[in-house]
Design a protein around this motif. Structure first.
Motif, PDB file in Angstrom:
ATOM      1  N   THR A 111      22.188  34.923 -28.990  1.00 43.76           N
ATOM      2  CA  THR A 111      20.832  34.778 -29.137  1.00 43.76           C
ATOM      3  C   THR A 111      20.012  35.039 -28.009  1.00 43.76           C
ATOM      4  N   PHE A 112      20.665  34.977 -26.829  1.00 41.65           N
ATOM      5  CA  PHE A 112      19.728  35.063 -25.610  1.00 41.65           C
ATOM      6  C   PHE A 112      20.225  36.814 -25.305  1.00 41.65           C
ATOM      7  N   GLY A 113      20.746  37.475 -26.229  1.00 43.54           N
ATOM      8  CA  GLY A 113      20.641  38.973 -25.709  1.00 43.54           C
ATOM      9  C   GLY A 113      22.296  39.249 -25.439  1.00 43.54           C
ATOM     10  N   GLY A 114      23.081  38.329 -25.182  1.00 49.43           N
ATOM     11  CA  GLY A 114      24.575  38.885 -24.842  1.00 49.43           C
ATOM     12  C   GLY A 114      25.275  39.404 -25.805  1.00 49.43           C
ATOM     13  N   GLN A 115      26.430  40.094 -25.491  1.00 53.23           N
ATOM     14  CA  GLN A 115      27.395  40.592 -26.364  1.00 53.23           C
ATOM     15  C   GLN A 115      28.555  39.892 -26.178  1.00 53.23           C
ATOM     16  N   VAL A 116      28.967  39.291 -27.401  1.00 51.13           N
ATOM     17  CA  VAL A 116      30.216  38.254 -27.472  1.00 51.13           C
ATOM     18  C   VAL A 116      31.656  39.125 -27.512  1.00 51.13           C
ATOM     19  N   GLU A 117      32.346  39.162 -26.677  1.00 46.20           N
ATOM     20  CA  GLU A 117      33.711  39.864 -26.721  1.00 46.20           C
ATOM     21  C   GLU A 117      35.081  39.110 -26.947  1.00 46.20           C
ATOM     22  N   PRO A 118      36.007  39.681 -27.652  1.00 47.01           N
ATOM     23  CA  PRO A 118      37.075  38.822 -27.963  1.00 47.01           C
ATOM     24  C   PRO A 118      37.571  38.057 -26.636  1.00 47.01           C
ATOM     25  N   GLY A 119      38.302  36.674 -26.695  1.00 52.35           N
ATOM     26  CA  GLY A 119      38.763  36.026 -25.838  1.00 52.35           C
ATOM     27  C   GLY A 119      37.715  35.255 -25.022  1.00 52.35           C
ATOM     28  N   ARG A 120      37.561  33.859 -25.429  1.00 51.63           N
ATOM     29  CA  ARG A 120      36.312  33.126 -25.203  1.00 51.63           C
ATOM     30  C   ARG A 120      36.799  32.501 -23.688  1.00 51.63           C
ATOM     31  N   PRO A 121      35.932  32.173 -22.909  1.00 49.27           N
ATOM     32  CA  PRO A 121      36.164  31.442 -21.739  1.00 49.27           C
ATOM     33  C   PRO A 121      35.924  30.019 -21.957  1.00 49.27           C
ATOM     34  N   LYS A 122      36.345  29.142 -21.061  1.00 48.30           N
ATOM     35  CA  LYS A 122      36.403  27.819 -21.050  1.00 48.30           C
ATOM     36  C   LYS A 122      35.046  27.243 -21.404  1.00 48.30           C
ATOM     37  N   SER A 123      34.822  26.104 -21.914  1.00 51.23           N
ATOM     38  CA  SER A 123      33.566  25.531 -22.470  1.00 51.23           C
ATOM     39  C   SER A 123      32.515  25.363 -21.145  1.00 51.23           C
ATOM     40  N   HIS A 124      33.127  24.840 -20.069  1.00 50.46           N
ATOM     41  CA  HIS A 124      31.952  24.769 -19.138  1.00 50.46           C
ATOM     42  C   HIS A 124      31.748  26.358 -18.641  1.00 50.46           C
ATOM     43  N   GLN A 125      32.592  27.135 -18.815  1.00 52.71           N
ATOM     44  CA  GLN A 125      32.269  28.370 -18.266  1.00 52.71           C
ATOM     45  C   GLN A 125      31.403  29.113 -19.381  1.00 52.71           C
ATOM     46  N   SER A 126      31.720  28.893 -20.714  1.00 49.99           N
ATOM     47  CA  SER A 126      30.595  29.522 -21.559  1.00 49.99           C
ATOM     48  C   SER A 126      29.170  28.961 -21.681  1.00 49.99           C
ATOM     49  N   LEU A 127      29.017  27.599 -21.198  1.00 55.31           N
ATOM     50  CA  LEU A 127      27.713  27.183 -21.132  1.00 55.31           C
ATOM     51  C   LEU A 127      26.822  27.898 -19.901  1.00 55.31           C
ATOM     52  N   LEU A 128      27.747  28.004 -18.709  1.00 60.46           N
ATOM     53  CA  LEU A 128      27.093  28.684 -17.704  1.00 60.46           C
ATOM     54  C   LEU A 128      27.050  30.448 -17.933  1.00 60.46           C
ATOM     55  N   ARG A 129      27.900  30.856 -18.730  1.00 64.09           N
ATOM     56  CA  ARG A 129      27.441  32.271 -19.050  1.00 64.09           C
ATOM     57  C   ARG A 129      26.007  32.288 -19.871  1.00 64.09           C
ATOM     58  N   ALA A 130      25.829  31.157 -20.777  1.00 66.14           N
ATOM     59  CA  ALA A 130      24.815  31.468 -21.890  1.00 66.14           C
ATOM     60  C   ALA A 130      23.602  31.054 -20.815  1.00 66.14           C
ATOM     61  N   ALA A 131      23.605  30.148 -19.926  1.00 72.37           N
ATOM     62  CA  ALA A 131      22.490  29.774 -18.825  1.00 72.37           C
ATOM     63  C   ALA A 131      22.072  31.151 -18.066  1.00 72.37           C
ATOM     64  N   HIS A 132      23.187  31.709 -17.848  1.00 76.23           N
ATOM     65  CA  HIS A 132      23.072  32.891 -16.750  1.00 76.23           C
ATOM     66  C   HIS A 132      22.345  33.812 -17.658  1.00 76.23           C
ATOM     67  N   ARG A 133      22.776  34.302 -18.761  1.00 77.22           N
ATOM     68  CA  ARG A 133      21.940  35.126 -19.671  1.00 77.22           C
ATOM     69  C   ARG A 133      20.708  34.983 -19.783  1.00 77.22           C
ATOM     70  N   LEU A 134      20.337  33.565 -20.097  1.00 76.83           N
ATOM     71  CA  LEU A 134      18.849  33.013 -20.486  1.00 76.83           C
ATOM     72  C   LEU A 134      18.040  33.294 -18.948  1.00 76.83           C
ATOM     73  N   LEU A 135      18.738  33.160 -17.967  1.00 82.34           N
ATOM     74  CA  LEU A 135      17.851  33.417 -16.454  1.00 82.34           C
ATOM     75  C   LEU A 135      17.727  34.752 -16.263  1.00 82.34           C
TER      76      LEU A 135
END
Length: 355
Positions: A111-135
């Motif tokens: 939603t924040f404009g990132g491109q989701v690729e196969p192979g998800r990071p761990k939960s806390h890492q995916s949160l930081l990734r979403a936050a970083h994208r929004l930043l």
């Protein structure tokens, strides 16, 4: 020298045949238009005020088919001009397909404009990734505030609300405040109950204290204001660039004779009241718009110079709108949340970073 018309500009119909041919593309026939109704403007004013004050939350609850998504889209478009230092992002809870933490973070990331690729990071890492994208988006927009416009808010889970709170906290560490403007139906009350049972007063204080009702049309005067919008080409016109209002297209000769849709608002209100059996009612956007669309499309006439509609036509239009099926089903009789506000008054500021 006159400028050539834009490719989007069309001449208004000059004959009955042209009117009929163009009517299939009319926004009213396609149900593709939006008007600034009294409930919509009231909700928008509240949202704008809280965004300008950089408050943490602005929650609305309304019955299904009352126009909540239209209100959210209106607020989104208006905030582009009224809050130039804010990054405005729409989040639709109904789009979620999986309720795992990583999937929710992936949804936010995309939603924040990132491109989701196969192979998800761990939960806390995916949160930081979403936050970083929004930043990154906020930085690119030179924004010092993020406004999250959340549709179908009541469909979020307690865990997902926790993730949204975590996201806001990460942004706050970078001196970016977050305002969440939320719209939902009766599910919001179930979510509020779940938060109370789980003792999550922090999330109630951050997202759900002071819930406001998103109401329908509740008086003949408000219905008249809505109908006036159909008559005003500065609000909505068809054909594009013609200066013709939505109403004028259907009644060009009657329009020239001085007839306007708003002139018939009392008959329309009386038809809704007769169907309900009383006038203490709220009419959702789905139903008043359907009734008006039925009245306009079924009375379309190029040459008729007299009043195009009457009370009997409005009665049929109200019946065709499906309004009768909503009677005694409202979730909104001045809301049980009014009593809950007292219960939650001690937690209204919890989780709100506002001073």
């Amino acid at each position: 020298m006159c400028e050539a018309p834009s490719p989007l500009d069309l001449l208004p119909p000059a004959t009955e045949q042209e009117q009929l041919a163009m009517s299939f593309r009319h926004p009213v026939a396609l149900r593709q238009y939006s008007l600034p109704t009294p409930p919509l403007k009231e909700a928008a004013d509240q949202a704008f005020m809280r965004v300008m004050r950089r408050q943490a939350f602005c929650p609305f609850i309304g019955d299904p088919r009352f126009g909540k998504t239209c209100a959210l889209n209106y607020i989104f478009s208006e905030l582009q001009e009224t809050a130039p230092t804010a990054l405005v992002v729409k989040v639709v809870a109904a789009c979620l397909r999986s309720r795992t933490p990583s999937s929710f973070h992936d949804y936010l990331f995309s939603t924040f404009g990132g491109q989701v690729e196969p192979g998800r990071p761990k939960s806390h890492q995916s949160l930081l990734r979403a936050a970083h994208r929004l930043l990154i988006q906020a930085h690119d927009a030179q924004a010092d505030q993020v406004v999250l416009l959340v549709d179908e808010f009541g469909r979020l889970t307690v865990d997902e609300l926790t993730y949204l709170a975590d996201l806001s906290n990460v942004l706050m560490e970078h001196r970016i405040r977050t305002t969440t403007v939320a719209f939902g139906s009766c599910e919001m009350e179930s979510l509020l109950s779940a938060l109370q049972l789980s003792g999550r007063r922090d999330l109630i204080g951050r997202f759900l204290s002071g819930i406001m009702s998103f109401k329908g049309i509740s008086s003949a005067e408000q219905l008249g204001e809505v109908m006036h919008a159909y008559d005003d080409p500065e609000i909505a016109e068809y054909p594009p660039g013609s200066g013709w209002s939505l109403t004028r297209f259907f009644w060009p000769t009657a329009w020239t004779a001085g007839h306007r849709l708003a002139h018939f608002h009392k008959d329309a209100w009386r038809a809704f009241s007769a169907t309900a059996g009383h006038s203490k009612m709220q009419i959702g956007a789905e139903y008043w718009s359907s009734a008006i669309e039925h009245a306009l499309t079924t009375t379309m006439s190029f040459h008729l110079p007299t009043a195009p509609v009457n009370f009997e036509i409005w009665k049929d239009a109200v019946h065709q709108s499906g309004f009768v099926d909503t009677l005694n089903m409202s979730q909104l009789p001045e809301r049980r949340t009014s009593s809950r506000r007292n219960q939650n008054s001690d937690s209204e500021t919890e989780g709100d970073e506002s001073p």
